[in-house]
Write a protein that holds these residues in place. Structure first.
Motif, PDB file in Angstrom:
ATOM      1  N   GLN A 189      -0.198  14.854   3.365  1.00  0.00           N
ATOM      2  CA  GLN A 189      -1.260  14.484   4.298  1.00  0.00           C
ATOM      3  C   GLN A 189      -1.002  13.079   4.800  1.00  0.00           C
ATOM      4  N   GLY A 190      -1.103  12.900   6.124  1.00  0.00           N
ATOM      5  CA  GLY A 190      -1.002  11.554   6.704  1.00  0.00           C
ATOM      6  C   GLY A 190       0.375  10.928   6.626  1.00  0.00           C
ATOM      7  N   ASN A 195      -1.795  11.977  12.280  1.00  0.00           N
ATOM      8  CA  ASN A 195      -2.687  11.804  13.418  1.00  0.00           C
ATOM      9  C   ASN A 195      -4.058  11.459  12.833  1.00  0.00           C
ATOM     10  N   GLY A 196      -4.338  10.188  12.770  1.00  0.00           N
ATOM     11  CA  GLY A 196      -5.608   9.745  12.192  1.00  0.00           C
ATOM     12  C   GLY A 196      -5.725  10.063  10.714  1.00  0.00           C
ATOM     13  N   ASN A 208       4.311   6.353   3.103  1.00  0.00           N
ATOM     14  CA  ASN A 208       3.542   5.273   3.733  1.00  0.00           C
ATOM     15  C   ASN A 208       2.156   5.154   3.091  1.00  0.00           C
ATOM     16  N   ALA A 209       1.565   3.965   3.258  1.00  0.00           N
ATOM     17  CA  ALA A 209       0.202   3.735   2.754  1.00  0.00           C
ATOM     18  C   ALA A 209      -0.735   4.801   3.313  1.00  0.00           C
ATOM     19  N   GLY A 210      -1.565   5.328   2.466  1.00  0.00           N
ATOM     20  CA  GLY A 210      -2.553   6.316   2.912  1.00  0.00           C
ATOM     21  C   GLY A 210      -2.064   7.744   2.835  1.00  0.00           C
ATOM     22  N   ALA A 211      -0.759   7.953   2.712  1.00  0.00           N
ATOM     23  CA  ALA A 211      -0.244   9.323   2.626  1.00  0.00           C
ATOM     24  C   ALA A 211      -0.537   9.888   1.242  1.00  0.00           C
ATOM     25  N   LYS A 212      -0.630  11.211   1.191  1.00  0.00           N
ATOM     26  CA  LYS A 212      -1.029  11.845  -0.063  1.00  0.00           C
ATOM     27  C   LYS A 212      -0.308  13.186  -0.197  1.00  0.00           C
ATOM     28  N   GLY A 217       0.786  -1.225   0.000  1.00  0.00           N
ATOM     29  CA  GLY A 217       0.000   0.000   0.000  1.00  0.00           C
ATOM     30  C   GLY A 217       0.812   1.266   0.000  1.00  0.00           C
ATOM     31  N   SER A 218       2.150   1.167   0.106  1.00  0.00           N
ATOM     32  CA  SER A 218       2.961   2.381   0.118  1.00  0.00           C
ATOM     33  C   SER A 218       2.776   3.134  -1.205  1.00  0.00           C
TER      34      SER A 218
END
Ligand code: NAG
Ligand code: NAG
Ligand code: NAG
Length: 374
Positions: free
Chosen positions: A63-64, A113-114, A141-145, A28-29
């Motif tokens: 983000q994230g 943070n969440g 990381n996974a989920g970062a944008k 997911g990275s």
């Protein structure tokens, strides 16, 4: 034959196991290619892209973020390229990166943070010579944008030699008054400063060309020592944010090479004519350097009249946006390294403080906030 092939397979397997980050990315990275428009590049880069000149780097608004890996290519300075890393505008921390996979330390306090928190990541080359970074990709990381980084409204351009480059300082250009001013005014800044360089286009202290030539090129004078890129190319100034303010702090090396004052004034005038073709009305600050402080309290002055003559001539010709900043007396022997008379980090802090006072009196105030906030 068979034997050596299986030995090879074994070695390969163990390499992969030992360096999982290289090939086995966490699932997911997010891989960001070097040409992603959300990477904010500043300073001078080739199309590879590889950087030249200290102070060159990238900015990211993420983000994230919890982890960041920099994959850099073969053109990267070997064995290491020292960089400064700043997260959320904290002071730059020095790191060495090298060709391959570089996992950057992201302090826990600045991470996601969440998935809602955003981070500002800033990276710049801090060394005068080992400043090439060839960016292949970034891995988040996974989920970062990545989000768009909005630059500051102030765009500073510093042009100079070792006195601007932070020569001998532990963090190179990061310790210099130029970066200190850029940071405290919350400005974007590009720095084109080479230790030992003359303004005159002649070899000086290992620089094959002078700044009056090199400023207009993509590469810094290290090109001369580079086997894979032993040439220069014109810099496309359209790639820069147009500077709002320009500082030129040059002449110490011309003086060491016995360039006469009248010859120096002439080359300076030509240089300004060329800079004005790019930047017709921006304020240009002509800095008269503080001179070399000696242990006995005296100073090694150079070109006592050249700087004010250069400014006076341009003013007389109708250029009202050229200003003399006389730095005489800004530093003494306690502010420089005794061996080479260049400013220590504390010396640079002193120069930055005096420059800030000068600028505030002139009418330029630091911005209250950065344009992109974490
Ligand atoms: C980077 O590497 C150089 C030697 O190659 C070393 O002197 C320096 O301390 C290293 N810097 C950091 C921050 O590890
Ligand atoms: C780069 O080219 C110049 C000639 O233009 C030559 O003198 C120099 O040795 C070359 N440097 C390298 C590292 O090959
Ligand atoms: C500059 O002149 C001084 C004094 O004449 C001399 O000692 C020095 O070698 C000269 N430097 C260069 C680079 O020509």
């Amino acid at each position: 034959m068979l034997c050596s092939v299986s030995a090879l397979v074994l070695v390969f397997t163990s390499l992969v196991t030992a360096h999982p980050a290289a090939d086995a990315k966490p699932s997911g990275s997010v891989t960001i290619n070097h040409d992603d428009p959300l990477i904010f590049y500043h300073g001078r880069w080739t199309n590879e892209p590889s950087s030249w000149w200290d102070g060159t780097g990238i900015k990211l608004y993420v983000q994230g973020l919890t982890s960041l890996t920099l994959n850099v290519g073969e053109a990267t300075s070997a064995p290491v390229a020292p960089i400064g890393l700043s997260i959320d505008y904290s002071p730059y921390v020095s790191l060495n990166i090298s060709t391959g996979v570089n996992v950057l330390p992201i302090p826990a306090a600045t991470t996601s943070n969440g998935g809602k928190k955003t981070s500002v990541v800033r990276i710049l080359a801090e060394d005068g010579s080992n400043n090439r970074i060839q960016i292949d990709s970034l891995v988040l990381n996974a989920g970062a944008k990545l989000l768009p980084y909005e630059p500051s409204k102030l765009h500073f351009q510093f042009i100079g030699d070792s006195l601007t480059a932070g020569y001998m300082d532990p963090h190179g250009v990061v310790d210099s008054w130029a970066v200190l001013i850029g940071e405290s005014f919350k400005a974007e800044y590009n720095i084109n400063a080479m230790s030992g360089i003359c303004l005159t286009d002649q070899p000086c202290f290992g620089n094959a060309r002078g700044l009056s030539f090199q400023y207009f090129r993509t590469e810094d004078t290290e090109y001369y020592y580079t086997t894979d890129h032993n040439y220069t190319t014109p810099w496309n100034f359209k790639k820069d944010l147009t500077p709002t303010h320009i500082w030129i702090t040059i002449g110490a090396n011309d003086a060491s090479y016995n360039v006469t004052s009248s010859a120096f004034e002439e080359i300076y005038a030509t240089f300004l004519t060329n800079v004005r073709k790019l930047y017709p009305t921006q304020p240009i600050f002509i800095d008269k350097p503080w001179a070399w402080p000696h242990p006995d309290g005296t100073f090694g002055y150079f070109y006592p009249d050249a700087y004010k003559n250069v400014v006076a001539k341009r003013n007389a010709a109708g250029d009202k946006h050229i200003y003399l900043i006389d730095m005489t007396g800004w530093l003494d022997f306690s502010d420089v390294f005794p061996d080479n008379q260049h400013p220590t980090p504390e010396g640079h802090v002193k120069v930055a403080a005096q420059m800030t006072t000068w600028l505030e009196n002139w009418g330029l105030k630091p911005l209250a906030n950065w344009a992109t906030l974490p």
